[in-house]
Design an enzyme around this catalytic site. Structure first.
Site, PDB file in Angstrom:
ATOM      1  CB  ALA A  61      -0.887  -0.021   1.239  1.00  0.00           C
ATOM      2  N   GLY A 100       0.764  -5.202   0.888  1.00  0.00           N
ATOM      3  CA  GLY A 100      -0.279  -5.359  -0.120  1.00  0.00           C
ATOM      4  C   GLY A 100       0.244  -5.959  -1.414  1.00  0.00           C
ATOM      5  CD  GLU A 103      -2.279  -7.949   2.447  1.00  0.00           C
ATOM      6  OE1 GLU A 103      -2.081  -6.754   2.161  1.00  0.00           O
ATOM      7  OE2 GLU A 103      -2.991  -8.322   3.395  1.00  0.00           O
ATOM      8  CD  GLU A 123       0.996  -5.729   5.605  1.00  0.00           C
ATOM      9  OE1 GLU A 123       1.862  -6.530   6.028  1.00  0.00           O
ATOM     10  OE2 GLU A 123       0.426  -5.873   4.508  1.00  0.00           O
TER      11      GLU A 123
HETATM   12  N1  3HC Z   1       4.549   3.486   0.073  1.00  0.00           N
HETATM   13  C1  3HC Z   1       5.019   4.687  -0.277  1.00  0.00           C
HETATM   14  N2  3HC Z   1       6.306   4.962  -0.423  1.00  0.00           N
HETATM   15  C2  3HC Z   1       7.179   3.964  -0.219  1.00  0.00           C
HETATM   16  C3  3HC Z   1       6.768   2.677   0.141  1.00  0.00           C
HETATM   17  C4  3HC Z   1       5.369   2.444   0.277  1.00  0.00           C
HETATM   18  N3  3HC Z   1       4.886   1.237   0.594  1.00  0.00           N
HETATM   19  N4  3HC Z   1       7.856   1.901   0.294  1.00  0.00           N
HETATM   20  C5  3HC Z   1       8.914   2.677   0.025  1.00  0.00           C
HETATM   21  N5  3HC Z   1       8.497   3.927  -0.288  1.00  0.00           N
HETATM   22  C6  3HC Z   1       9.313   5.068  -0.689  1.00  0.00           C
HETATM   23  C7  3HC Z   1      10.260   5.510   0.407  1.00  0.00           C
HETATM   24  O1  3HC Z   1       9.629   6.405   1.296  1.00  0.00           O
HETATM   25  C8  3HC Z   1      11.352   6.173  -0.408  1.00  0.00           C
HETATM   26  O2  3HC Z   1      10.869   7.461  -0.758  1.00  0.00           O
HETATM   27  P1  3HC Z   1      11.899   8.686  -0.928  1.00  0.00           P
HETATM   28  O3  3HC Z   1      12.814   8.280  -2.039  1.00  0.00           O
HETATM   29  O4  3HC Z   1      11.011   9.822  -1.227  1.00  0.00           O
HETATM   30  O5  3HC Z   1      12.606   8.801   0.388  1.00  0.00           O
HETATM   31  C9  3HC Z   1      11.410   5.342  -1.681  1.00  0.00           C
HETATM   32  O6  3HC Z   1      10.166   4.642  -1.728  1.00  0.00           O
HETATM   33  C10 3HC Z   1      12.537   4.335  -1.694  1.00  0.00           C
HETATM   34  O7  3HC Z   1      12.489   3.598  -0.486  1.00  0.00           O
HETATM   35  P2  3HC Z   1      13.812   3.156   0.276  1.00  0.00           P
HETATM   36  O8  3HC Z   1      14.691   4.336   0.462  1.00  0.00           O
HETATM   37  O9  3HC Z   1      13.376   2.418   1.474  1.00  0.00           O
HETATM   38  O10 3HC Z   1      14.476   2.221  -0.837  1.00  0.00           O
HETATM   39  P3  3HC Z   1      15.129   0.800  -0.680  1.00  0.00           P
HETATM   40  O11 3HC Z   1      15.457   0.371  -2.044  1.00  0.00           O
HETATM   41  O12 3HC Z   1      16.196   0.829   0.359  1.00  0.00           O
HETATM   42  O13 3HC Z   1      13.974  -0.160  -0.083  1.00  0.00           O
HETATM   43  C11 3HC Z   1      11.814  -1.198   0.058  1.00  0.00           C
HETATM   44  C12 3HC Z   1      12.824  -0.428  -0.827  1.00  0.00           C
HETATM   45  C13 3HC Z   1      12.395  -2.555   0.436  1.00  0.00           C
HETATM   46  C14 3HC Z   1      10.561  -1.377  -0.718  1.00  0.00           C
HETATM   47  C15 3HC Z   1      11.551  -0.405   1.336  1.00  0.00           C
HETATM   48  O14 3HC Z   1      11.208   0.939   0.992  1.00  0.00           O
HETATM   49  C16 3HC Z   1      10.437  -0.923   2.191  1.00  0.00           C
HETATM   50  O15 3HC Z   1      10.663  -1.821   2.956  1.00  0.00           O
HETATM   51  N6  3HC Z   1       9.251  -0.326   2.087  1.00  0.00           N
HETATM   52  C17 3HC Z   1       8.168  -0.578   3.021  1.00  0.00           C
HETATM   53  C18 3HC Z   1       7.223  -1.587   2.491  1.00  0.00           C
HETATM   54  C19 3HC Z   1       6.077  -1.739   3.421  1.00  0.00           C
HETATM   55  O16 3HC Z   1       6.113  -1.526   4.609  1.00  0.00           O
HETATM   56  N7  3HC Z   1       4.949  -2.158   2.823  1.00  0.00           N
HETATM   57  C20 3HC Z   1       3.749  -2.377   3.546  1.00  0.00           C
HETATM   58  C21 3HC Z   1       2.837  -1.211   3.351  1.00  0.00           C
HETATM   59  S1  3HC Z   1       1.380  -1.366   4.305  1.00  0.00           S
HETATM   60  C22 3HC Z   1       0.381  -2.362   3.366  1.00  0.00           C
HETATM   61  O17 3HC Z   1       0.772  -2.819   2.330  1.00  0.00           O
HETATM   62  C23 3HC Z   1      -0.976  -2.615   3.899  1.00  0.00           C
HETATM   63  C24 3HC Z   1      -1.639  -3.731   3.187  1.00  0.00           C
HETATM   64  O18 3HC Z   1      -1.832  -4.824   4.040  1.00  0.00           O
HETATM   65  C25 3HC Z   1      -2.941  -3.318   2.600  1.00  0.00           C
END
Ligand code: 3HC
Ligand code: NAI
Length: 725
Positions: A61, A100, A103, A123
């Site tokens: 997400a 997501g 998922e 999450e």
């Molecule tokens: N949403 C929005 N922005 C995101 C994002 C996300 N899910 N994941 C990463 N980004 C953004 C970061 O904020 C960053 O933005 P910036 O360049 O403006 O600072 C950019 O993407 C790059 O991220 P990283 O610097 O972390 O880049 P890496 O290559 O080191 O890592 C990654 C990439 C492994 C994807 C890491 O960003 C990560 O772990 N992201 C989190 C993923 C996450 O937590 N997903 C779950 C979301 S909640 C969800 O999905 C709910 C569902 O159940 C419905």
């Protein structure tokens, strides 16, 4: 956003595109939904492949939209549409499929992953539960136990392990999308029933209720005070007890409850803060955008004690060859054995995950006593005793030996980087790289800038942090830098409370209740009371002539406690000697037990020094101990040593066990309300004018004068004139 093209007549390839990580924003979800509907409705399409643009499936997400979401993500209906499709849908997973993203892939009938890809349901790290069926489908695919471990920790699982667990059907070394297309063609016309995960039974261990009860107890202990890991266990319980559709309702309820809590807001703040700190800027205007990191192809580590060993392992894990140097043969033998044993353990872990090439890392370390071997390395990280004279001697020596382009770094916990740099021929290439113990595990790297350190050196150290899988935070050069500078008043305050009659166990319990992995006394026992005492002495925080003094507890007009020194002199160093603030089953033991000897000793000590007993509540213990950290944080901002509150919070949540679900000390202060923090500090300082750490910082007072400003606005009032970075 998302488009589909026909390949080989019958397979529609849908590409999700939302740079940089293909996060599932509302717009992307809508676009994918439209593309899937089109593909399903198109007679020429017999199968569908879903992929992500630019080598990343999807990071889940779109977190940036979270504050705008009101009714939970519409992702659920897209995933149901995919799963219900009569045409087979294959997920081609490259890069990441997280939250997501995974998922959505679980809604597909087949999953193919590239060998370098990661999947996970993180999450929980954002204070949430999976909200689009992940915690309901995954246990139907891989069982309750493996799902529990994934969703309560949020860990990322590499493709090979995902294959072993059964999350993906195949792992490929290249051409993931082509392979997915081939698979899609092969399964056209085959029954999909067994591939629709929501229709399958949950795979449970024999006594699943007892299993989940036990899991709840463990999770409570492991993630003290955090709500979302408990909610993850609850979703799993729903997966077990309820039919899929009712489980879905429960999942939604839990998600919506968590979605409104302070904890999820704090964890989202922490997520963005961890990325923000990488974007450093110096007063000169040089920044992460303009400076170029230099490649680090080879490294050396000097000193193979507690820290050096972990630093070597960290470098090796990043595939950087290391020369490891010690002072004499005996220490080299001890150090090399310790490194190899740590490395063996790491290799075993990697091999269990299917990394057959892991043993190659054994060849990446070379042990030596010969400084001459350091001639050609790109970087040296010094980790010898915390002693300025020794460090200067080593840097003088390195200056004469290492190639001119080599960066020379010190792992000092807080000595003056400029003084170390002053004896070298390249002060611009001297950087503090302050790792945290154990260095191969802890995520934080404080990158300390001396007054001459160049932007290239900073950029190189920050990039190294990233390559080592760590979070680099740039800080200024002052005694103890940022992390330990804030830690010192915390430790001292906790000891003062003991002098006033409070029990070490009570203080630890209060702070563990707040969410710390361990309270201050267990932490001191782990770090070593002798080490901490030496650090106090080295930084002039004691009166050496009276280290075990019996009458006057002042260093100048400042209260100090000699207890660390007294206990160290009694060889009560903590875990390593089997006794410290607690007793342990043996030297090196880890199970802290209350020690009657210590209670007697403290009671005599209090009587001998006429300490006024002042028992306080758990809530007050938390305030006394944490408000001094917060206050020192404001002082570090005022002094320009930390560039923003986010930097302090990232340091504390990644290096000092501050619970992430409260965001970090500065975020927590904003949550409590700055006027409340100020009033309490004023009250405590008035009662204890000999504890300057309680004297409210000018910057805190200034902010309060503007009302209860949100954290984002603090920076504006800080100005950049004081910045010491
Ligand atoms: N949403 C929005 N922005 C995101 C994002 C996300 N899910 N994941 C990463 N980004 C953004 C970061 O904020 C960053 O933005 P910036 O360049 O403006 O600072 C950019 O993407 C790059 O991220 P990283 O610097 O972390 O880049 P890496 O290559 O080191 O890592 C990654 C990439 C492994 C994807 C890491 O960003 C990560 O772990 N992201 C989190 C993923 C996450 O937590 N997903 C779950 C979301 S909640 C969800 O999905 C709910 C569902 O159940 C419905
Ligand atoms: P340690 O005492 O465990 O190890 C120091 C090592 O340096 C010893 O093995 C010693 O033989 C070696 N050494 C001493 N002089 C040497 C020389 N001239 N040449 C080569 N090797 C030499 O110390 P520790 O705890 O590893 O600390 C090292 C540095 O890291 C210190 O500056 C310390 O302040 C800092 N640090 C320590 C942390 C900790 O938790 N222990 C955390 C973060 C930083």
């Amino acid at each position: 956003m998302a488009a589909f093209s026909y390949i080989c007549d019958s397979v529609a390839v849908i590409t999700m595109s939302n740079p940089p990580v293909n996060a599932l924003s509302s717009a992307l979800i809508r676009a994918v939904q439209k593309a899937v509907e089109e593909a399903i409705g198109d007679f020429a399409v017999e199968a569908i492949v879903i992929r992500g643009d630019k080598g990343k499936f999807s990071a889940g997400a779109d977190i940036r939209e979270f504050n705008r979401l009101e009714r939970g993500p519409p992702l659920v209906s897209l995933i149901d549409l995919i799963e219900d499709s009569k045409k087979p849908v294959v997920a081609a997973i490259e890069g990441v499929a997280l939250g997501g993203g995974l998922e959505l892939a679980l809604g597909c009938h087949y999953r193919i992953a590239h060998a370098q890809a990661y999947v996970g349901l993180p999450e929980v790290l954002l204070g949430l539960v999976p909200a689009a069926g992940g915690a309901l489908r995954l246990p139907r695919l891989i069982g309750i136990s493996a799902t529990l471990s994934m969703i309560t920790t949020g860990k990322y699982v590499q493709a090979r392990e995902a294959l072993k667990l059964g999350i993906v059907d195949k792992v490929v070394g290249e051409n993931t999308v082509d392979e997915a297309i081939q698979l899609a063609k092969k399964v056209i016309g085959q029954p999909l029933g067994s591939r629709q995960l929501s229709t399958l039974p949950v795979q449970c261990p024999p006594n699943v209720e007892a299993f989940l009860d036990e899991a709840m107890v463990k999770v409570k202990k492991q993630f003290r005070g955090a709500q979302s890991p408990l909610a993850c266990v609850e979703v799993l319980r729903a997966a077990v007890q309820l039919p899929y559709l009712e489980g879905k309702k429960k999942e939604r309820e839990l998600f919506q409850f968590l979605y409104t809590t302070d904890q999820t807001r704090a964890q989202q703040y922490a997520f963005f803060a961890e990325r923000e700190v990488a974007k450093w800027t110096l007063p000169s205007g040089a920044s992460w955008k303009t400076a170029s990191p230099q490649p680090i192809r080879t490294a050396a580590v000097i000193g193979l004690g507690t820290m050096g060993r972990g630093i070597v392992i960290s470098l090796v894990k990043a595939k950087i060859p290391v020369i490891a140097l010690e002072q004499d043969k005996k220490q080299l033998d001890i150090g090399s054995k310790a490194v190899m044993s740590l490395l063996d353990r790491e290799i075993l872990k990697m091999e269990q995950l299917g990394h057959t090439e892991a043993t190659n890392s054994l060849g990446l370390v070379q042990f030596t006593l010969d400084y001459g071997k350091l001639r050609d390395v790109d970087i040296v990280i010094e980790a010898v005793f915390e002693n300025m004279a020794l460090k200067k001697e080593i840097f003088r020596h390195l200056s004469g030996i290492c190639k001119p382009e080599a960066f020379l770094c010190t792992n000092t916990s807080g000595l003056d980087i400029d003084e170390i740099a002053s004896v070298t021929d390249r002060p611009q290439m001297i950087v503090g790289t302050h790792f945290f113990a154990p260095a191969h595990i802890m995520k934080l790297l404080e990158v300390v800038r001396g007054s001459c350190t160049s932007s290239t050196s900073i950029s190189t150290a920050m990039q190294l942090a990233k390559n080592l899988g760590k979070i680099g935070v740039l800080v200024g050069n002052c005694p103890l830098f940022v992390g330990n500078r804030l830690m010192l008043p915390y430790i001292q305050q906790a000891i003062f409370l003991v002098e006033e009659g409070n029990k070490v166990e009570e203080i630890d319990r209060a702070l563990e209740g707040f969410g710390f992995a361990m309270g201050p006394f267990q932490m001191m026992d782990l770090a070593g009371l002798d080490t901490l005492w030496r650090c106090h002495v080295e930084h002039g925080l004691t009166r050496p002539e009276q280290s075990t003094g019996t009458s006057n507890h002042c260093c100048g007009s400042k209260r100090y406690s000699p207890l660390l020194g007294i206990l160290s002199e009694k060889l009560r160093f903590g875990q390593k000697s089997g006794q410290g603030w607690y007793k342990y089953e043996k030297p090196g033991g880890r199970k802290a037990m209350s020690d009657p000897w210590l209670h007697n000793f403290l009671s005599e000590y209090r009587d001998a020094h006429n300490f006024k007993t002042q028992y306080i509540t758990q809530e007050e213990i938390i305030e006394w101990c944490l408000y001094v950290i917060i206050n020192e944080g404001f002082k570090a901002l005022e002094d320009g040593i930390a560039s923003g509150p986010e930097d302090i919070d990232v340091i504390y949540t990644n290096g000092y066990g501050w619970p992430k679900h409260t965001g970090g000390p500065m975020y927590y202060a904003s949550l409590v309300g700055l006027p409340v923090v100020l009033t309490k500090l004023e009250k405590y300082y008035e009662a204890n004018p000999d504890i300057p750490d309680l004297k409210p910082s000018m910057f805190l007072k200034k902010l309060v004068a503007y009302g209860n400003l949100p954290l984002k606005e603090w920076q504006f009032h800080l100005g950049s004139q004081n910045c010491k970075l």
